[in-house]
Design a protein around this motif. Structure first.
Motif, short mmCIF file in Angstrom:
data_model
loop_
_atom_site.label_atom_id
_atom_site.label_comp_id
_atom_site.label_asym_id
_atom_site.label_seq_id
_atom_site.Cartn_x
_atom_site.Cartn_y
_atom_site.Cartn_z
N ILE A 1 0.85 -1.27 0.09
CA ILE A 1 -0.26 -0.32 -0.14
C ILE A 1 0.83 1.30 0.02
CG2 ILE A 1 -2.15 1.01 1.19
CD1 ILE A 1 -3.01 -1.46 2.16
N ASP A 2 1.59 1.39 0.54
CA ASP A 2 2.77 2.10 1.08
C ASP A 2 4.08 2.30 -0.51
OD1 ASP A 2 5.46 3.46 0.75
OD2 ASP A 2 4.98 4.21 2.90
N GLY A 3 4.12 0.89 -0.54
CA GLY A 3 5.10 0.79 -1.59
C GLY A 3 6.52 1.29 -2.47
N GLN A 4 6.80 2.18 -1.27
CA GLN A 4 7.47 2.61 -1.45
C GLN A 4 9.14 3.03 -0.41
OE1 GLN A 4 6.09 6.44 -4.83
NE2 GLN A 4 5.03 5.05 -3.65
N GLY A 5 8.53 2.73 0.47
CA GLY A 5 9.10 2.27 1.52
C GLY A 5 9.22 3.84 2.51
N ARG A 6 8.87 4.02 2.61
CA ARG A 6 8.52 5.36 3.49
C ARG A 6 7.49 5.51 4.85
NH1 ARG A 6 5.50 8.09 -1.54
NH2 ARG A 6 4.48 6.26 -1.08
N THR A 7 6.51 4.37 4.94
CA THR A 7 6.27 4.12 6.46
C THR A 7 5.70 3.20 7.22
OG1 THR A 7 3.47 4.14 4.93
CG2 THR A 7 4.69 6.86 5.53
N VAL A 8 5.48 2.64 8.10
CA VAL A 8 4.96 2.12 8.72
C VAL A 8 3.73 2.40 9.36
CG1 VAL A 8 5.23 1.12 11.22
CG2 VAL A 8 7.24 1.37 9.74
N GLY A 9 2.43 1.15 8.63
CA GLY A 9 1.01 1.11 9.29
C GLY A 9 0.03 0.10 8.87
N GLY A 10 -0.87 0.34 9.38
CA GLY A 10 -1.99 -0.76 9.33
C GLY A 10 -3.35 -0.07 9.30
N ALA A 11 -4.07 -1.44 8.89
CA ALA A 11 -5.38 -1.09 8.48
C ALA A 11 -5.83 -2.41 8.89
CB ALA A 11 -5.54 -1.29 7.22
N ILE A 12 -7.54 -1.87 9.58
CA ILE A 12 -8.53 -2.94 10.03
C ILE A 12 -9.27 -2.62 8.98
CG2 ILE A 12 -9.20 -4.11 11.74
CD1 ILE A 12 -7.55 -3.42 13.41
N LEU A 13 -10.26 -3.45 7.91
CA LEU A 13 -11.37 -3.64 7.90
C LEU A 13 -12.71 -4.82 8.38
CD1 LEU A 13 -8.80 -2.85 5.05
CD2 LEU A 13 -10.70 -0.73 4.29
N THR A 14 -14.06 -4.39 8.20
CA THR A 14 -15.27 -4.75 8.26
C THR A 14 -16.26 -4.14 6.84
OG1 THR A 14 -15.83 -6.60 9.89
CG2 THR A 14 -15.29 -4.20 10.50
N ASN A 15 -16.56 -5.39 7.62
CA ASN A 15 -18.37 -5.33 6.95
C ASN A 15 -19.28 -5.38 8.62
OD1 ASN A 15 -18.76 -3.83 4.61
ND2 ASN A 15 -18.05 -6.45 3.79
N ASP A 16 -18.86 -5.36 10.00
CA ASP A 16 -19.38 -5.94 10.78
C ASP A 16 -19.47 -4.93 11.93
OD1 ASP A 16 -19.93 -7.59 13.37
OD2 ASP A 16 -18.41 -8.67 13.08
N GLU A 17 -21.02 -4.38 11.66
CA GLU A 17 -20.92 -3.44 12.64
C GLU A 17 -20.10 -3.35 13.94
OE1 GLU A 17 -21.11 0.07 11.91
OE2 GLU A 17 -21.59 0.03 9.15
N THR A 18 -20.39 -4.63 14.36
CA THR A 18 -20.90 -4.82 15.56
C THR A 18 -19.43 -5.44 16.24
OG1 THR A 18 -22.69 -6.58 15.72
CG2 THR A 18 -21.62 -6.80 17.58
N TYR A 19 -18.59 -5.36 15.93
CA TYR A 19 -17.36 -5.81 15.91
C TYR A 19 -16.25 -4.65 16.29
CZ TYR A 19 -12.72 -6.84 14.87
OH TYR A 19 -11.20 -7.67 14.83
#
Ligand SMILES: Cc1ncc(COP(=O)(O)O)c(C=O)c1O
Length: 398
Positions: A215-233
Motif C-alpha cells: 500500500i505504501d510500496g515505496q518504503g516510506r512509512t510503517v502503518g496498518g489497517a483493519i477493515l470489516t463489514n461487521d458493525e457490531t465488531y
C-alpha cells in the motif's frame, strides 16, 4: 470550511483509489490537504460538551480521529467495499488490535501456524499469556480446520498466501467453519494484496493489512489497517479498544498512504508481471531446486489460488542447492537487489527467512512449515525485469 468531494460521482475501483474520501479546504487544493494537529478547538464549552456526547460531529483528539487519517480510511473502505476501516500505526498494531479487542481469558482462538513471525508470536505466545486457549494448525486440509473448529471458538486467524512459503487456505470454507463455531475469521491479506484477493467478499469477517508493504510500496512509512463489514465488531470491540489503547496512525503517514493508493493497482499489477517473469526464469536455473509462486502449476494449492485470487502476487521464494552458507553467499553477491526483510516495495528485495523473519521459531517448527536454511524469498519490484534477472543470474553464478 472543508468541501467534501462527492464519492457518488465515480463508481469504479481505480477512480475510488485516486479520488475516494477527498475533502477540499476553502483553498480548493488539488492534492489532499494535511492536518498535522493533535487536538481541536471548540467554539464554546457547550459545543465541546455536545461533541463529547456524540451529538455534534466534531473531531475531539487525534488519538480518536483526524481529518487526514479519515481521508485515508475512507479511501481504503471504498477500495475494499467495507463498511469500516480503522487505521493503525503498524501492521502488527492492526493484527494485535483485531484480536485483542475481541478475545478474553477463556476464549478460544484457532490460528494458522503458517504466519509471519510477529503474528505467530501474538497468537502462540501472547494470547495464551492472557488466558486465551490457542489451537494452531499447520495444514491447509479442511478436515484439520473442521476438527479444530468443532468446538465453540471466538476467533480464527490466518494469512493466505502465507509468509514465506505461500501456503494458501480456503477462505470461504474456513469462514463457514468459523461461523458454525460461533467465531469471526480474521485474514492477514498482506501477501495477496488488496489488488488480488478480497477476503471480505470471500466470507471473512475482518481483513488486516500492513500498509507498510504494497500500500505504501515505496518504503516510506510503517502503518496498518483493519477493515470489516461487521458493525457490531467495530462498535462493541474495535472502536473503543483503539481509542483507549492508542495504536493510532499519524496524519503525516496517513497522507503518504492516501497518495500511494492512487498508484496501488498499477504498481502491484506491474510487480506481479515482473514476479511471474522472474519465477519462470528461476525454474530454468540449475542450482535452484524449487520455485514457489502461487501461479506455478506445481504449487500444492494451485487450484485454490486460481479460485480465490485474481493474480499471483509479487513474492517469489526459491530453494537453493546447499545450506545456509550457500544462501548467504547468493544474497551477498546480489548487486542491485537489496537484502531487506520488507516486501511489496518498488525496489526489489531479498530475504533469508530462516535467519531473519522466522528466526524465533525452533528448527522443528521451521521444518514443519517447510522453511529450510536454503530458502530465499524475493519481493519483486518495479525495476526493468531484465535487470532483475541479470542480477539474480550473476549472483547464482557467483
Ligand atoms: C504478513 C505480514 N503481516 C504483518 C506484518 C507486520 O506489519 P508491520 O511491519 O507493518 O507491523 C508483516 C510484515 O512486517 C507481514 O509480512
Amino acid at each position: 470550511m472543508s468541501n467534501r468531494v462527492s464519492d457518488s460521482k465515480f463508481h469504479r475501483r481505480q477512480s475510488k483509489l485516486v479520488r475516494g474520501g477527498m475533502e477540499r479546504s476553502h483553498f480548493d487544493e488539488m492534492s489532499e490537504s494535511m492536518f498535522l494537529t493533535s487536538s481541536y478547538a471548540y467554539g464554546s464549552a457547550e459545543q465541546a460538551a455536545r461533541a463529547f456526547k456524540g451529538k455534534e460531529d466534531h473531531y475531539l483528539y487525534s488519538r480518536y480521529g483526524n481529518p487526514t487519517v479519515s481521508v485515508f480510511e475512507d479511501r481504503m473502505k471504498l477500495m475494499e467495499d467495507a463498511a469500516v476501516c480503522q487505521s493503525t500505526a503498524s501492521g502488527m498494531g492492526a493484527v494485535f488490535a483485531s484480536l485483542a479487542c475481541l478475545l478474553k481469558a477463556g476464549d478460544r482462538l484457532v490460528a494458522s501456524k503458517a504466519l509471519f513471525g510477529s503474528c505467530d508470536y501474538v497468537c502462540s505466545v501472547l494470547m495464551p499469556r492472557y488466558g486465551v486457549d490457542v489451537v494452531t494448525i499447520s495444514s491447509s486440509d479442511l478436515n484439520a480446520w473442521g476438527e479444530a473448529l468443532s468446538e465453540p471458538t471466538a476467533a480464527v486467524f490466518l494469512e493466505s498466501p502465507s509468509n514465506p512459503m505461500m501456503q494458501m487456505f480456503d477462505i470461504s470454507a474456513i469462514a463457514e467453519l468459523a461461523h458454525q463455531a460461533g467465531g469471526r475469521l480474521i485474514v492477514d491479506n498482506v501477501f495477496a494484496t488488496p489488488v488480488f484477493q478480497r477476503p471480505l467478499e470471500l466470507g471473512a469477517d475482518i481483513v488486516v493489512y500492513s500498509t507498510t508493504k504494497h500500500i505504501d510500496g515505496q518504503g516510506r512509512t510503517v502503518g496498518g489497517a483493519i477493515l470489516t463489514n461487521d458493525e457490531t465488531y467495530y462498535q462493541d470491540y474495535l472502536r473503543m479498544f483503539v481509542r483507549h489503547t492508542g495504536p493510532t496512525l499519524s496524519p503525516f503517514n496517513a497522507w503518504i498512504l492516501t497518495k500511494a493508493l492512487e498508484t496501488l493497482d498499477l504498481r502491484v499489477h506491474q510487480q506481479a508481471t515482473n514476479a511471474a517473469d522472474v519465477a519462470e526464469f528461476l525454474l530454468k536455473q540449475p542450482c535452484v531446486t524449487k520455485v514457489i509462486f502461487p501461479s506455478l502449476s506445481d504449487h500444492p494449492q494451485f487450484e485454490l489460488g486460481q479460485k480465490q485470487m485474481r493474480g499471483p502476487g509479487t513474492i517469489v521464494a526459491i530453494e537453493l542447492e546447499g545450506n545456509q552458507a550457500r544462501a548467504f553467499r547468493f544474497l551477498n553477491s546480489l548487486q542491485m537487489i537489496d537484502i531487506s526483510n520488507n516486501l511489496g516495495d518498488a525496489k526489489s528485495m531479498v530475504t533469508h527467512p530462516a535467519s531473519t523473519t522466522h528466526q524465533r521459531l525452533d528448527n522443528q517448527e521451521r521444518s514443519l512449515l517447510g522453511i529450510k536454511d536454503s530458502l530465499v524469498r524475493f519481493s519483486i519490484g518495479l525495476e526493468d525485469v531484465e535487470d532483475i534477472k541479470a542480477d539474480i543470474s550473476q549472483a547464482l553464478r557467483a
